[in-house]
Design a protein around this motif. Structure first.
Motif, PDB file in Angstrom:
ATOM      1  N   SER A 219       0.822  -1.209  -0.161  1.00  0.00           N
ATOM      2  CA  SER A 219      -0.112  -0.140  -0.168  1.00  0.00           C
ATOM      3  C   SER A 219       1.020   1.053  -0.067  1.00  0.00           C
ATOM      4  CB  SER A 219      -1.082  -0.117   1.186  1.00  0.00           C
ATOM      5  OG  SER A 219      -0.073   0.072   2.431  1.00  0.00           O
ATOM      6  N   CYS A 235      -7.880   8.690  -5.231  1.00  0.00           N
ATOM      7  CA  CYS A 235      -7.940   7.463  -6.085  1.00  0.00           C
ATOM      8  C   CYS A 235      -7.246   7.478  -7.435  1.00  0.00           C
ATOM      9  CB  CYS A 235      -9.132   6.815  -6.121  1.00  0.00           C
ATOM     10  SG  CYS A 235     -10.647   7.681  -6.843  1.00  0.00           S
ATOM     11  N   LYS A 249      -1.548  -0.777  -4.093  1.00  0.00           N
ATOM     12  CA  LYS A 249      -2.866  -0.232  -3.488  1.00  0.00           C
ATOM     13  C   LYS A 249      -2.580   1.194  -2.950  1.00  0.00           C
ATOM     14  CE  LYS A 249      -6.482  -0.952  -0.292  1.00  0.00           C
ATOM     15  NZ  LYS A 249      -7.733  -0.503  -0.775  1.00  0.00           N
ATOM     16  N   PHE A 252      -5.452   5.669   0.404  1.00  0.00           N
ATOM     17  CA  PHE A 252      -6.838   6.681   0.318  1.00  0.00           C
ATOM     18  C   PHE A 252      -7.504   6.367  -1.063  1.00  0.00           C
ATOM     19  CE2 PHE A 252      -4.302   8.482   3.544  1.00  0.00           C
ATOM     20  CZ  PHE A 252      -5.199   8.346   4.717  1.00  0.00           C
ATOM     21  N   ASP A 253      -7.471   5.285  -1.486  1.00  0.00           N
ATOM     22  CA  ASP A 253      -8.317   4.992  -2.858  1.00  0.00           C
ATOM     23  C   ASP A 253      -9.845   4.839  -2.607  1.00  0.00           C
ATOM     24  OD1 ASP A 253      -8.621   2.696  -1.393  1.00  0.00           O
ATOM     25  OD2 ASP A 253      -7.872   1.253  -3.102  1.00  0.00           O
ATOM     26  N   ASP A 254     -10.229   5.230  -1.353  1.00  0.00           N
ATOM     27  CA  ASP A 254     -11.686   5.647  -1.136  1.00  0.00           C
ATOM     28  C   ASP A 254     -12.327   6.764  -1.292  1.00  0.00           C
ATOM     29  OD1 ASP A 254     -10.223   6.280   1.152  1.00  0.00           O
ATOM     30  OD2 ASP A 254     -11.630   5.198   2.431  1.00  0.00           O
ATOM     31  N   THR A 255     -11.324   7.773  -1.635  1.00  0.00           N
ATOM     32  CA  THR A 255     -11.971   9.152  -1.957  1.00  0.00           C
ATOM     33  C   THR A 255     -11.575   9.348  -3.530  1.00  0.00           C
ATOM     34  OG1 THR A 255     -11.578  11.550  -1.435  1.00  0.00           O
ATOM     35  CG2 THR A 255      -9.646  10.051  -0.938  1.00  0.00           C
ATOM     36  N   HIS A 256     -12.394  10.307  -3.877  1.00  0.00           N
ATOM     37  CA  HIS A 256     -12.191  10.758  -5.283  1.00  0.00           C
ATOM     38  C   HIS A 256     -11.823  11.987  -5.421  1.00  0.00           C
ATOM     39  CE1 HIS A 256     -14.098   7.317  -7.759  1.00  0.00           C
ATOM     40  NE2 HIS A 256     -14.540   7.006  -6.447  1.00  0.00           N
ATOM     41  N   ARG A 270      -4.214   4.147   8.575  1.00  0.00           N
ATOM     42  CA  ARG A 270      -4.040   3.558   7.416  1.00  0.00           C
ATOM     43  C   ARG A 270      -2.620   2.851   7.138  1.00  0.00           C
ATOM     44  NH1 ARG A 270      -8.250   5.174   3.653  1.00  0.00           N
ATOM     45  NH2 ARG A 270      -9.826   5.820   4.908  1.00  0.00           N
TER      46      ARG A 270
END
Length: 346
Positions: A219, A235, A249, A252-256, A270
């Motif tokens: 990550s 992301c 990975k 912070f791929d959960d934010t656009h 994280r």
């Protein structure tokens, strides 16, 4: 940015506009007018929701972001640049001599007056915000004066820039947008073959850097700037390209959001395997250089016990490599090499 309004300033801009319109082919006997239909001009492009028409190959272009400047320099167009502005890093290696002769009118975003003083016949930028209200000036301001403008499609394709901040990605950015920018600018300047050559070189570098790599167990976290409320990569911007190319990975791929500001406690939770750190030379935020960032990470109670910090798993990138530019390829190369050296890639 200083206001552009006022009777005296308006008169000056209108005068400049008449001069520029004549230079761009407004005069009946102008060189540009005679050249229409020859040598591929006029060139018309669809760009970030606008139609841009360039009547003749630019001779006094002003790219107002470093990324745009480096594309034009890489295309061998230094003699066509009147000035440049808005830099975060030293110029791309190999372009030092070409860049040395180009006036830099501002390290940060210049006023519209400074740009117009260069008598530009083309203005390009890497970000929509640069050529918008609150930036150098809205694109309409230049276009009313007969100066065509261009913005990198990487900043407007599948991206919402309507709110505050650095925008929100509605889809994943790919290098195709950057390659498209290279081709567009090469076409505008009448050197399409140079654009194709540069794209081929960039593609080959990505293939070489990522051949056989598998970092699916690792990550990454990308820190651009600011120690109080750090700007970290979401992301789907340029860091997303780097992450996908290496198979890793993004923590912070959960934010656009392109560069959301996230507190250090969340970062520590994280606990990424590798910290990709922006090594910037500008001075507009705190902790711009990699040295200052690392010193902060290794002394701050919230971050000093993170795995990446304890094991000093840092990859240093220029700011331009973390933005959607031709130097994103440099980011792919360095992150891939870092993952291999840390034993995190198969």
């Amino acid at each position: 940015m200083p206001p552009i309004a006022g009777p005296a300033r308006t008169a000056a801009l209108l005068t400049a506009g008449l001069i520029l319109l004549t230079a761009c082919g407004g005069g009946k006997g102008s060189t540009a007018a005679k050249a229409r239909g020859a040598d591929g001009y006029p060139v018309t492009l669809k760009n970030c929701g606008r139609t841009v028409t360039v009547e003749a190959a630019p001779k006094r272009a002003v790219p107002v972001d470093q990324g745009s400047t480096e594309i034009l320099l890489s295309l061998g167009l230094a003699d066509r640049l009147a000035a440049t502005a808005t830099w975060t890093d030293p110029v791309l290696k190999g372009l030092e001599k070409a860049n040395a002769g180009i006036p830099r009118i501002s390290d940060n975003r210049p006023s519209s007056e400074k740009v117009l003083d260069q008598e530009p016949d083309f203005v390009s930028a890497s970000f929509e915000s640069t050529l918008a209200k609150g930036g150098v000036a809205p694109r309409e301001q230049f276009e009313k004066l007969g100066v065509p403008t261009y913005v990198s499609p990487a900043d407007c394709t599948a991206k919402d820039n309507s709110k505050d901040g650095d925008g929100v990605r509605t889809g994943a950015l790919t290098m195709d947008s950057v390659y498209g920018e290279v081709r567009d600018l090469a076409k505008v300047f009448g050197v399409p073959e140079r654009g194709e050559k540069l794209v081929a070189e960039l593609r080959a570098r990505v293939r070489k850097a990522t051949g056989g790599i598998d970092a699916s167990g690792a990550s990454l976290m990308y820190w651009f700037a600011n120690s109080e409320a750090p700007y970290l990569a979401g992301c789907c911007g340029a860091p997303g390209i780097i992450t996908r190319e290496t198979g890793a990975k993004n923590a912070f791929d959960d934010t656009h959001e392109e560069w959301p500001q996230i507190n250090w406690e969340t970062v520590a939770d994280r606990n990424p395997d590798v910290l990709v750190i922006g090594d910037l030379t500008r001075k507009s935020q705190t902790a711009e250089s990699a040295t200052k960032k690392i010193a902060f990470l290794e002394s701050n109670p919230a971050t000093k016990n993170m795995d990446a910090v304890r094991h000093k798993r840092y990859v240093l990138l220029s700011g331009q490599a973390m933005n959607p530019t031709i130097r994103t390829v440099e980011g792919v190369e360095r992150v891939a090499a870092g993952l291999r050296s840390f034993g995190l890639a198969r």
